[in-house]
Design a protein around this motif. Structure first.
Motif, PDB file in Angstrom:
ATOM      1  N   LEU A 395       0.816  -1.216   0.000  1.00 33.88           N
ATOM      2  CA  LEU A 395       0.000   0.000   0.000  1.00 33.88           C
ATOM      3  C   LEU A 395       0.848   1.264   0.000  1.00 33.88           C
ATOM      4  N   PHE A 396       1.870   1.308   0.852  1.00 35.41           N
ATOM      5  CA  PHE A 396       2.607   2.548   1.073  1.00 35.41           C
ATOM      6  C   PHE A 396       4.016   2.540   0.479  1.00 35.41           C
ATOM      7  N   GLY A 397       4.472   1.385  -0.051  1.00 37.10           N
ATOM      8  CA  GLY A 397       5.813   1.304  -0.610  1.00 37.10           C
ATOM      9  C   GLY A 397       6.862   1.165   0.481  1.00 37.10           C
ATOM     10  N   TYR A 398       8.104   1.050   0.067  1.00 38.17           N
ATOM     11  CA  TYR A 398       9.185   0.954   1.048  1.00 38.17           C
ATOM     12  C   TYR A 398      10.465   1.542   0.471  1.00 38.17           C
ATOM     13  N   ASP A 399      11.347   2.006   1.353  1.00 32.05           N
ATOM     14  CA  ASP A 399      12.640   2.539   0.960  1.00 32.05           C
ATOM     15  C   ASP A 399      13.672   1.415   0.922  1.00 32.05           C
ATOM     16  N   GLU A 400      14.763   1.668   0.210  1.00 38.85           N
ATOM     17  CA  GLU A 400      15.845   0.687   0.143  1.00 38.85           C
ATOM     18  C   GLU A 400      16.360   0.374   1.545  1.00 38.85           C
ATOM     19  N   GLY A 401      16.515  -0.912   1.833  1.00 39.56           N
ATOM     20  CA  GLY A 401      17.025  -1.326   3.131  1.00 39.56           C
ATOM     21  C   GLY A 401      15.997  -1.320   4.243  1.00 39.56           C
ATOM     22  N   ALA A 402      14.707  -1.154   3.888  1.00 44.13           N
ATOM     23  CA  ALA A 402      13.671  -1.094   4.923  1.00 44.13           C
ATOM     24  C   ALA A 402      13.546  -2.418   5.661  1.00 44.13           C
ATOM     25  N   PHE A 403      13.822  -3.516   4.973  1.00 50.96           N
ATOM     26  CA  PHE A 403      13.752  -4.834   5.608  1.00 50.96           C
ATOM     27  C   PHE A 403      14.594  -5.797   4.784  1.00 50.96           C
ATOM     28  N   GLU A 445      -4.245  13.347   6.010  1.00 47.09           N
ATOM     29  CA  GLU A 445      -3.129  14.228   5.656  1.00 47.09           C
ATOM     30  C   GLU A 445      -2.837  14.261   4.161  1.00 47.09           C
ATOM     31  N   LYS A 446      -3.369  13.253   3.423  1.00 45.53           N
ATOM     32  CA  LYS A 446      -3.102  13.123   1.986  1.00 45.53           C
ATOM     33  C   LYS A 446      -1.605  13.000   1.693  1.00 45.53           C
ATOM     34  N   VAL A 447      -0.917  12.287   2.570  1.00 47.31           N
ATOM     35  CA  VAL A 447       0.503  11.974   2.377  1.00 47.31           C
ATOM     36  C   VAL A 447       0.729  10.524   2.778  1.00 47.31           C
ATOM     37  N   VAL A 448       1.753   9.899   2.196  1.00 49.65           N
ATOM     38  CA  VAL A 448       2.130   8.542   2.588  1.00 49.65           C
ATOM     39  C   VAL A 448       3.599   8.534   2.979  1.00 49.65           C
ATOM     40  N   MET A 449       3.945   7.689   3.929  1.00 51.29           N
ATOM     41  CA  MET A 449       5.341   7.503   4.297  1.00 51.29           C
ATOM     42  C   MET A 449       5.703   6.046   4.019  1.00 51.29           C
ATOM     43  N   PRO A 450       6.645   5.806   3.102  1.00 46.71           N
ATOM     44  CA  PRO A 450       7.035   4.431   2.795  1.00 46.71           C
ATOM     45  C   PRO A 450       7.597   3.732   4.032  1.00 46.71           C
ATOM     46  N   GLN A 454      11.849   8.231   5.739  1.00 44.66           N
ATOM     47  CA  GLN A 454      11.936   9.357   6.667  1.00 44.66           C
ATOM     48  C   GLN A 454      11.158  10.569   6.167  1.00 44.66           C
ATOM     49  N   LYS A 455      10.692  10.511   4.932  1.00 46.72           N
ATOM     50  CA  LYS A 455       9.999  11.652   4.338  1.00 46.72           C
ATOM     51  C   LYS A 455       8.631  11.217   3.840  1.00 46.72           C
ATOM     52  N   VAL A 456       7.658  12.115   4.003  1.00 46.46           N
ATOM     53  CA  VAL A 456       6.317  11.828   3.504  1.00 46.46           C
ATOM     54  C   VAL A 456       6.217  12.275   2.043  1.00 46.46           C
ATOM     55  N   MET A 457       5.314  11.633   1.314  1.00 49.88           N
ATOM     56  CA  MET A 457       5.095  11.968  -0.090  1.00 49.88           C
ATOM     57  C   MET A 457       3.630  12.347  -0.270  1.00 49.88           C
TER      58      MET A 457
END
Length: 644
Positions: A395-403, A445-450, A454-457
């Motif tokens: 749903l929200f995606g993930y950043d490199e190295g998140a898991f 908020e109409k933003v997602v955080m992967p 560390q940053k919302v989109m």
């Protein structure tokens, strides 16, 4: 200021000496020539014609004259009270009777009495506006006992010398010559920046695929190559000319410019070529208004839209169904379609309720395709199909190295992929409370955080959700958040079960049969009204999906006898006499429940249902009206084995 020369018109030798010294110190490239008034104009016009200088520095009266006759910037070196006082001091060494000749300005700049008090010398002041008045003043001065004349202007200084007066010229201080040269450098720097900006803008306009033309103060100022090609006129022949004049001689320009009022996406036909034209009025400064016209071929826009749709289709982010694909003429389904069409015009969240198999996603796709977001993506996700941790990253995606095992560079989430379009959350009631909280934040908020980010989109997404559960009951049981429910249920659409619109069954059967068996299937299978009426005697607990499965089996097996329809009736009998159908219709199979705690009664229901149905978990979930995931969780939680 490498590559840019400054022209300096020097009124007297000492001025030249100071300017040269300052140019060396400031590392400036300058050209210095001596000249006054008319001669100075000739010099600067030659510089301008040959492109020798970018800016000119000159003394007061000469600078004022140049500004009237040349187009390049002119910086004036003005005299100051200090300069006049210094000249009076020099004049005192020549004589005591002193006259001051100054050019008349309104308002007058200098306080002559104060200057006299500072230098301790009286002097008579004479002001002139032109050469004729200067001659009259010189005649008047000649009749008085004047020892020396102080002149603020070089021209007046020259005249007094010709008349035999002893005279002193007011010199400019080094400080103010420096200020003028620094100001010239600042102007050149701004002009260079503006020139680069203009060149960049011109490059953009020359390479733009759209036609662009613009007018300011009634004159054409921009006319790019696409505009040239479309109108058949050269930019050199158009720029700088009045708009009314160009409109008069060129019909295409006249059609594009129109009345000059704002318009967006207007279709304009030039012969057989349709153009999409937009005009916008802009303010240029406080009082100047301009008009910008952009246009491009409609066919080109269609090709771009087709390409975008193809890319979305390749990614599977396209809604395939429309309201016209929904089969049924019953009042109930038509009223549902009418309500859904109204919802399509809104951007508010929609919660679609209805039993499994009623076509909730069909309505979701249809609403998307009739909304303002129809050119954007449509992303569907089944909330019951994935484990919680995997569903969150989807749903929200993930950043490199998140898991461990996270893809290099990360992955976009489905909300990000749906930006500008619609996301469809099926079986929303299966979301865990943890994911419900995160979904609520996205909606608020109409933003997602992967995951791991560390940053919302920011995302611009319309949310349509669906469930076959009673969410109000789930709220009372603590399985669903009330605040999320109210966020999702801004607009509610209930899709009726097939048993409540049995008059639509024959039409649905015909649709599925012709789709699966070919357009002549009704004829080749010899389907008559008796068969269609028989279908209406079954309640279809699996709704439209069950009917589709029935037709699919019928086509796959084929009809043994097209006169007696043995196969058809066998399949239908199997449905009506099956355990699932019996339980769904409460045909003699009853459960006996002993009153107790909720978990105790749930265990009794599931245990007895397992014995009655004796089928797969799919059938059991269907009869009980819950999802397979919920059934699986309950069976595991209560340690119940399904009886085979």
């Amino acid at each position: 200021m490498s590559g840019q020369k400054i022209g300096i018109i020097s009124p007297y030798p000492e001025f030249s000496d100071v300017a040269k010294q300052l140019a060396r110190e400031m590392k400036l490239d300058v050209i210095i020539r001596h000249g006054l008034l008319g001669k100075a104009v000739d010099i600067v016009q030659e510089w301008e014609r040959k492109g020798k200088v970018e800016i000119v520095i000159a003394r007061g009266e000469t600078a004022a004259t140049l500004k009237k006759h040349v187009t390049i910037p002119v910086v004036a070196v003005e005299i100051t009270s200090f300069d006049i006082a210094e000249a009076i001091c020099r004049a005192k060494s020549v004589g005591t009777e002193i006259a001051l000749l100054d050019y008349e300005r309104l308002p007058q700049r200098f306080d002559y009495d104060r200057i006299a008090g500072i230098v301790g010398a009286e002097f008579k002041t004479f002001l002139y506006r032109d050469e004729e008045q200067l001659d009259e003043i010189l005649q008047q001065v000649s009749r008085q006992k004047i020892d020396v004349v102080v002149c603020t202007g070089v021209f007046a200084f020259k005249k007094t010398g010709e008349r035999g007066f002893r005279s002193v010229l007011v010199h400019n201080s080094r400080e103010f010559i420096y200020d003028a040269m620094k100001k010239a450098c600042d102007i050149l720097r701004v002009r260079l920046r503006d020139l680069r900006l203009c060149r960049s803008l011109q490059t953009i306009l020359n390479n733009a695929y759209d036609g662009v033309l613009a007018a300011e103060k009634g004159e054409v100022t921009i006319f790019n190559p696409v505009a040239e090609k479309t109108t058949g006129m050269r930019a050199a022949d158009v720029i700088g000319r009045p708009v009314v004049e160009v409109c008069r001689i060129n019909a295409t320009f006249r059609a594009l410019y129109g009345d000059g009022k704002d318009v967006t996406g207007q279709i304009l036909y030039l012969g057989d070529l349709p153009l999409v034209v937009s005009r916008v009025n802009v303010m240029l400064g406080r009082n100047h208004q301009g008009v910008i016209v952009t246009f491009q071929a409609a066919e080109k826009i269609r090709r771009m839209e087709a390409k975008i749709r193809q890319e979305l289709n390749n990614k599977g982010l396209v809604a395939k169904f429309r309201f016209s694909d929904i089969i049924g003429r019953s009042i109930m389904i038509q009223e549902t379609i009418r309500e859904a069409r109204q919802y399509a015009r809104s951007d508010a969240a929609v919660l679609i309720t209805g039993e499994s198999g009623t076509g909730k996603e069909l309505f979701a796709q249809s609403m998307h395709n009739e909304s303002n977001r129809r050119e954007g993506p449509f992303v569907a996700v089944n909330c019951a199909a994935l484990p919680e941790n995997l569903l969150e990253s989807e749903l929200f995606g993930y950043d490199e190295g998140a898991f461990t095992g996270a893809r290099k560079g990360g992955k976009q989430g489905l909300f990000t992929l749906a930006h500008g379009g619609t996301i469809f959350l099926d079986e929303i009631g299966e979301l865990s409370l943890n994911l419900q909280a995160k979904l609520l934040r996205v909606l608020q908020e109409k933003v997602v955080m992967p995951v791991g980010g560390q940053k919302v989109m920011p995302v611009d997404v319309r949310v349509i959700s669906a469930t076959n559960q009673d969410l109000t009951a789930a709220i009372n049981e603590g399985r669903f958040r009330a605040d999320l429910y109210f966020r999702l249920n801004v607009l509610n659409l209930h899709v009726p079960p097939l048993r409540e619109r049995l008059e639509d069954v024959p039409e649905l059967f015909r649709y599925f049969l012709e789709r699966l068996g070919g357009p002549d299937s009704m004829k080749s299978f010899n389907i008559n009204d008796d068969l269609l009426e028989a279908l209406k005697n079954y309640m279809w607990p699996g709704n439209v999906r069950e009917l589709e499965g029935f037709v699919e089996r019928y086509v796959a097996l084929g009809e043994e006898n097209i006169n007696t329809h043995v196969t058809f009736y066998k399949l239908l009998q199997k449905l009506t006499s099956g355990a699932a159908g019996e339980v769904a219709r409460n045909n003699g199979n009853q459960l006996t429940i002993e009153l107790g705690s909720l978990p105790y009664m749930e265990k009794q229901i599931l245990t007895q249902a397992s014995k009655l149905i004796r089928g797969s978990r799919n059938e059991m979930a269907k009869v009980l009206g819950i999802s397979r995931t919920t059934l699986w969780k309950k069976l595991k939680e209560l340690n119940i084995e399904v009886t085979k």
